[in-house]
Design a protein around this motif. Structure first.
Motif, PDB file in Angstrom:
ATOM      1  N   TRP A 138       0.809  -1.228   0.000  1.00 23.56           N
ATOM      2  CA  TRP A 138       0.000   0.000   0.000  1.00 23.56           C
ATOM      3  C   TRP A 138       0.838   1.272   0.000  1.00 23.56           C
ATOM      4  N   MET A 143       1.894   4.902  -4.480  1.00 23.29           N
ATOM      5  CA  MET A 143       0.856   5.277  -3.528  1.00 23.29           C
ATOM      6  C   MET A 143       0.239   6.653  -3.792  1.00 23.29           C
ATOM      7  N   ALA A 153      -4.819   5.362   2.284  1.00 28.18           N
ATOM      8  CA  ALA A 153      -4.211   4.068   1.979  1.00 28.18           C
ATOM      9  C   ALA A 153      -4.402   3.093   3.134  1.00 28.18           C
ATOM     10  N   TYR A 157      -6.570  -0.485   3.165  1.00 34.41           N
ATOM     11  CA  TYR A 157      -6.067  -1.753   3.693  1.00 34.41           C
ATOM     12  C   TYR A 157      -7.064  -2.342   4.693  1.00 34.41           C
TER      13      TYR A 157
END
Length: 224
Positions: A138, A143, A153, A157
């Motif tokens: 991630w 990113m 981010a 997740y």
């Protein structure tokens, strides 16, 4: 025909773990003492999977005593030892040396003491595997193109990964933070675990990891 995963693991699974410990590390083992990479392997394995040491010793010795022919390598029926900077004619003796060190460690109870800071790239990932998945997956260099910011981010997740894995990474973050590392070691750790972007301002790496742990430990959307 290449080996199926179960057959590979039965013959070479733990051998592969030992060799993987040498990624980015020299094969600096001597008859008197194991080198940095093997010491890291011994330390982590003694404290997590001690039964695997005997398997490693047996697989290393069997491989060294039955080197592959070119045909079996071409057919994918043998484990190809990656380039570790040793001449080809020195691989057999090196593998036997590793097997001897592992056997001596088992028979004499030579257990490397726990280390506050993992010593190698392999040890970072062996000790914090799910954190490596989070940071490497991630927080790659892509990113900024995929997420609005670091918090987004982390949120992605938490929403897309199974809750059990989220709980696992929270535990790994707690373990890492509990080590009380210097900031330079936190920065080294996130880089070794695959993070390719800087923490968001004004956070240091350690402070940001603390914030990630807080974010992941809080209420989250239902896993999809």
């Amino acid at each position: 025909m290449s080996m199926k995963p179960m057959e590979f693991d039965r013959r070479y699974g733990e051998l592969d773990q030992v060799i993987s410990a040498y990624v980015g590390q020299p094969a600096d083992d001597t008859p008197e003492a194991p080198g940095t990479a093997l010491t890291a392997y011994l330390r982590h394995t003694w404290h997590t999977r001690p039964w695997a040491l005997a398997v490693a010793e047996q697989q290393l010795r069997t491989y060294a005593q039955n080197p592959p022919g070119r045909l079996r390598q071409r057919l994918g029926e043998y484990y190809p030892v990656p380039d570790i900077g040793l001449p080809e004619d020195g691989i057999r003796d090196w593998l036997l040396l590793l097997a001897d060190h592992i056997r001596r460690s088992i028979e004499e109870g030579r257990v490397p003491p726990p280390a506050a800071v993992p010593a190698t790239h392999w040890e970072w990932h062996a000790r914090f595997p799910e954190l490596g998945q989070l940071l490497g997956g991630w927080f790659s260099q892509d990113m900024p193109d995929e997420f609005e910011d670091h918090e987004a981010a982390v949120g992605d997740y938490a929403e897309t990964v199974h809750p059990a894995l989220v709980a696992r990474v929270v535990g790994e973050l707690g373990e890492l933070l509990a080590l009380g590392l210097e900031e330079v070691d936190h920065a080294l750790g996130v880089a070794e675990l695959g993070m390719e972007v800087d923490p968001p301002a004004p956070y240091t790496a350690g402070a940001w990891l603390t914030e990630v742990a807080r974010q992941l430990a809080g209420p989250r959307a239902e896993y999809a």
